[in-house]
Design a protein around this motif. Sequence first.
Motif, PDB file in Angstrom:
ATOM      1  N   ARG A 144     -39.742  19.251   3.077  1.00 10.28           N
ATOM      2  CA  ARG A 144     -38.373  18.912   3.485  1.00 10.28           C
ATOM      3  C   ARG A 144     -38.321  18.603   4.986  1.00 10.28           C
ATOM      4  N   GLN A 147     -39.617  15.209   5.576  1.00  9.72           N
ATOM      5  CA  GLN A 147     -38.673  14.170   5.165  1.00  9.72           C
ATOM      6  C   GLN A 147     -37.521  14.053   6.165  1.00  9.72           C
ATOM      7  N   ILE A 148     -37.050  15.170   6.664  1.00  9.99           N
ATOM      8  CA  ILE A 148     -35.993  15.139   7.683  1.00  9.99           C
ATOM      9  C   ILE A 148     -36.496  14.399   8.921  1.00  9.99           C
ATOM     10  N   ALA A 150     -38.781  12.082   8.937  1.00  7.62           N
ATOM     11  CA  ALA A 150     -38.847  10.670   8.553  1.00  7.62           C
ATOM     12  C   ALA A 150     -37.462  10.028   8.591  1.00  7.62           C
ATOM     13  N   ASN A 151     -36.424  10.844   8.424  1.00  9.79           N
ATOM     14  CA  ASN A 151     -35.025  10.382   8.489  1.00  9.79           C
ATOM     15  C   ASN A 151     -34.462  10.513   9.898  1.00  9.79           C
ATOM     16  N   ASP A 152     -35.343  10.530  10.889  1.00  9.73           N
ATOM     17  CA  ASP A 152     -34.944  10.657  12.295  1.00  9.73           C
ATOM     18  C   ASP A 152     -34.156  11.933  12.575  1.00  9.73           C
ATOM     19  N   LYS A 154     -32.036  13.465  10.706  1.00  7.54           N
ATOM     20  CA  LYS A 154     -30.678  13.480  10.143  1.00  7.54           C
ATOM     21  C   LYS A 154     -30.700  13.885   8.672  1.00  7.54           C
ATOM     22  N   THR A 155     -29.679  14.604   8.277  1.00  6.72           N
ATOM     23  CA  THR A 155     -29.470  14.930   6.871  1.00  6.72           C
ATOM     24  C   THR A 155     -28.039  14.559   6.506  1.00  6.72           C
ATOM     25  N   LEU A 156     -27.796  14.274   5.248  1.00  2.00           N
ATOM     26  CA  LEU A 156     -26.451  13.944   4.792  1.00  2.00           C
ATOM     27  C   LEU A 156     -25.670  15.197   4.413  1.00  2.00           C
TER      28      LEU A 156
END
Length: 187
Positions: A144, A147-148, A150-152, A154-156
Amino acid sequence: MNNIPNTLEQYNAALGRCKDIFLKKTKDYGTSWRVLRTISVADQLYIKVQRIRTIQENKTQLIGDDIKGEFIGIVNYGIIGLIQLDIGAGVVDELPYEKAQELYEAKALAIRELMEKKNHDYGEAWREMSQESLADLILVKLLRIRQILANDGKTLISEGIDANYQDIVNYALFALILIEEGKHRNA
């Protein structure tokens, strides 16, 4: 005699052993870990949990460091990761020993407070979990974090990197408690 485990006492003892090793290594190496960026901390944690899983699956090991030592390393790297999130990562910046100790203790306290809240709500379910499951949950949290990143960052709707580090530390401390109780083998 009362055979009910005192979770907070066991938790503090396990955390105390981890802190002792962290502080001794800080005396030996200084705070060389300050150069580690978030992905590097996650990779260090990954190496440790992957080694635990390999030993669990193969039921043998070829070097002397045992599973207990790897869980201690996971606790300490998880706390390092939290410190780095707060004060900045990837810099060549030696912290004074006392400052490193202060930061470690502050993060450890926050993690313990989270454990107490979750332990209340989940009813100490971790006491019935296998060491394999605890290692797998640590690995999930690491994936996780990757992946966070990889998402710069950011999380939704999900928790951030800090919450995942906190859970990783608590899972590792639970494993150490269960090893100490003799419920998990310490290969």
